[in-house]
Write a protein that holds these residues in place. Sequence first.
Motif, PDB file in Angstrom:
ATOM      1  N   VAL A   1      -3.088  34.808 -46.432  1.00  0.00           N
ATOM      2  CA  VAL A   1      -3.903  33.491 -47.234  1.00  0.00           C
ATOM      3  C   VAL A   1      -3.594  32.250 -46.189  1.00  0.00           C
ATOM      4  CG1 VAL A   1      -3.698  32.113 -49.126  1.00  0.00           C
ATOM      5  CG2 VAL A   1      -3.796  34.840 -49.299  1.00  0.00           C
ATOM      6  N   SER A   2      -2.435  32.441 -45.634  1.00  0.00           N
ATOM      7  CA  SER A   2      -1.890  31.498 -44.939  1.00  0.00           C
ATOM      8  C   SER A   2      -2.617  30.707 -43.719  1.00  0.00           C
ATOM      9  CB  SER A   2      -0.378  31.643 -44.424  1.00  0.00           C
ATOM     10  OG  SER A   2      -0.489  32.677 -43.443  1.00  0.00           O
ATOM     11  N   ALA A   3      -3.619  31.679 -43.433  1.00  0.00           N
ATOM     12  CA  ALA A   3      -4.770  31.629 -42.121  1.00  0.00           C
ATOM     13  C   ALA A   3      -5.969  31.026 -42.757  1.00  0.00           C
ATOM     14  CB  ALA A   3      -4.900  32.695 -41.333  1.00  0.00           C
ATOM     15  N   SER A   4      -6.062  30.877 -44.118  1.00  0.00           N
ATOM     16  CA  SER A   4      -7.517  30.306 -44.476  1.00  0.00           C
ATOM     17  C   SER A   4      -7.817  29.023 -44.125  1.00  0.00           C
ATOM     18  CB  SER A   4      -7.364  30.446 -46.069  1.00  0.00           C
ATOM     19  OG  SER A   4      -6.412  29.424 -46.505  1.00  0.00           O
TER      20      SER A   4
ATOM     21  N   GLN B   1      -4.848  29.105 -39.249  1.00  0.00           N
ATOM     22  CA  GLN B   1      -5.192  30.087 -38.138  1.00  0.00           C
ATOM     23  C   GLN B   1      -4.726  29.749 -36.785  1.00  0.00           C
ATOM     24  OE1 GLN B   1      -9.641  29.948 -38.095  1.00  0.00           O
ATOM     25  NE2 GLN B   1      -9.612  30.291 -40.453  1.00  0.00           N
ATOM     26  N   GLU B   2      -4.601  28.368 -36.480  1.00  0.00           N
ATOM     27  CA  GLU B   2      -4.137  28.011 -35.360  1.00  0.00           C
ATOM     28  C   GLU B   2      -2.687  28.415 -35.228  1.00  0.00           C
ATOM     29  OE1 GLU B   2      -3.613  26.788 -31.494  1.00  0.00           O
ATOM     30  OE2 GLU B   2      -5.808  26.791 -32.398  1.00  0.00           O
ATOM     31  N   SER B   3      -1.905  28.088 -36.224  1.00  0.00           N
ATOM     32  CA  SER B   3      -0.518  28.539 -36.346  1.00  0.00           C
ATOM     33  C   SER B   3      -0.419  30.020 -36.120  1.00  0.00           C
ATOM     34  CB  SER B   3       0.091  28.163 -37.565  1.00  0.00           C
ATOM     35  OG  SER B   3       1.468  28.608 -37.734  1.00  0.00           O
ATOM     36  N   MET B   4      -1.237  30.649 -36.832  1.00  0.00           N
ATOM     37  CA  MET B   4      -1.008  32.420 -36.533  1.00  0.00           C
ATOM     38  C   MET B   4      -1.393  32.659 -35.145  1.00  0.00           C
ATOM     39  SD  MET B   4      -3.017  35.292 -38.896  1.00  0.00           S
ATOM     40  CE  MET B   4      -4.658  34.931 -38.288  1.00  0.00           C
ATOM     41  N   VAL B   5      -2.319  32.019 -34.396  1.00  0.00           N
ATOM     42  CA  VAL B   5      -2.711  32.380 -33.038  1.00  0.00           C
ATOM     43  C   VAL B   5      -1.376  31.874 -32.161  1.00  0.00           C
ATOM     44  CG1 VAL B   5      -4.140  31.975 -31.090  1.00  0.00           C
ATOM     45  CG2 VAL B   5      -5.003  32.156 -33.234  1.00  0.00           C
ATOM     46  N   ARG B   6      -0.713  30.967 -32.408  1.00  0.00           N
ATOM     47  CA  ARG B   6       0.445  30.296 -31.513  1.00  0.00           C
ATOM     48  C   ARG B   6       1.497  31.264 -31.682  1.00  0.00           C
ATOM     49  NH1 ARG B   6      -0.155  25.262 -33.127  1.00  0.00           N
ATOM     50  NH2 ARG B   6       1.461  25.625 -34.731  1.00  0.00           N
ATOM     51  N   THR B   7       1.848  31.458 -32.998  1.00  0.00           N
ATOM     52  CA  THR B   7       3.010  32.302 -33.212  1.00  0.00           C
ATOM     53  C   THR B   7       2.908  33.809 -32.595  1.00  0.00           C
ATOM     54  OG1 THR B   7       3.388  31.253 -35.365  1.00  0.00           O
ATOM     55  CG2 THR B   7       4.298  33.333 -35.045  1.00  0.00           C
ATOM     56  N   PHE B   8       1.577  34.322 -32.566  1.00  0.00           N
ATOM     57  CA  PHE B   8       1.642  35.388 -31.940  1.00  0.00           C
ATOM     58  C   PHE B   8       1.705  35.386 -30.606  1.00  0.00           C
ATOM     59  CE2 PHE B   8      -0.669  39.451 -30.684  1.00  0.00           C
ATOM     60  CZ  PHE B   8      -0.553  40.235 -31.490  1.00  0.00           C
ATOM     61  N   LEU B   9       0.986  34.426 -29.962  1.00  0.00           N
ATOM     62  CA  LEU B   9       1.153  34.464 -28.501  1.00  0.00           C
ATOM     63  C   LEU B   9       2.531  34.091 -28.156  1.00  0.00           C
ATOM     64  CD1 LEU B   9      -0.379  33.988 -25.867  1.00  0.00           C
ATOM     65  CD2 LEU B   9      -0.894  31.602 -26.498  1.00  0.00           C
TER      66      LEU B   9
ATOM     67  N   GLN C   1      -5.052  49.354 -43.225  1.00  0.00           N
ATOM     68  CA  GLN C   1      -5.630  48.752 -44.461  1.00  0.00           C
ATOM     69  C   GLN C   1      -5.154  47.387 -44.731  1.00  0.00           C
ATOM     70  OE1 GLN C   1      -7.780  50.760 -46.162  1.00  0.00           O
ATOM     71  NE2 GLN C   1      -7.119  52.185 -44.652  1.00  0.00           N
ATOM     72  N   TYR C   2      -4.538  46.627 -43.938  1.00  0.00           N
ATOM     73  CA  TYR C   2      -4.078  45.379 -44.009  1.00  0.00           C
ATOM     74  C   TYR C   2      -3.915  44.606 -42.727  1.00  0.00           C
ATOM     75  CZ  TYR C   2       0.321  47.839 -43.016  1.00  0.00           C
ATOM     76  OH  TYR C   2       1.329  48.586 -42.618  1.00  0.00           O
ATOM     77  N   TRP C   3      -3.512  43.380 -43.030  1.00  0.00           N
ATOM     78  CA  TRP C   3      -3.672  42.570 -41.487  1.00  0.00           C
ATOM     79  C   TRP C   3      -2.411  43.010 -40.790  1.00  0.00           C
ATOM     80  CZ3 TRP C   3      -7.040  39.980 -38.995  1.00  0.00           C
ATOM     81  CH2 TRP C   3      -6.792  39.164 -37.804  1.00  0.00           C
TER      82      TRP C   3
END
Length: 209
Positions: free
Chosen positions: A22-25, A30-38, A60-62
Amino acid sequence: MERQDVIKLFGYWKSAGLKPPVSASSMEGQESMVRTFLDQYRDLTGEQVQYLRNALCRLQYWPRFYDVDDALANYRRERDAEQKKPITQASPAGLRKSAKLWAWTKWKLRQHRDIIPYMPTHNEILLYGQKMGLNRNEIVSNYRLLQVILNDANYCTAVGEEDIGYKVYVNPDREVCFSVTTAKGFEPNRMIQVDHDPLVANPKLANFL
């Protein structure tokens, strides 16, 4: 790993039906999720990213960081197991055949002689093998050797020569061999230490060509 790689990875997971948190809605989320993963996985190779893409899309989940780390551990185990597999050794017969073909090729290169124009047809190779007393499996096993022998025969016919420079025979192991000759610089069997005398191995085939 680049930012665009993360975006493509996330896009693939979305297309597989996985729902982002939900935090990536929002765009910011979304940008934060990409940056954290990178930041966490910047050193991943393209092969590792591909592995994650395929391995985690079945969840079955992200995927969480735990899932990513677990998948990468599996990747390393599989890679290590693959590297530890024993190298398949070529059979002695295969090595002998390769040595003969390589000797023949070097001989042609020294002669500066064209090879392609004198290649025999498939039917010619089958017929020649049958005349030598080979069954179908033996013809298949010796196919390339029969091919180069007929290549020489076709060349000699084209230029009016009567002698291809060596004799052909089948040894007791049903391998097509060339008799040793130095007349034209071709010594394939000496290179591979053939132990069979061609006349003893097959007297009828000693003068086949």
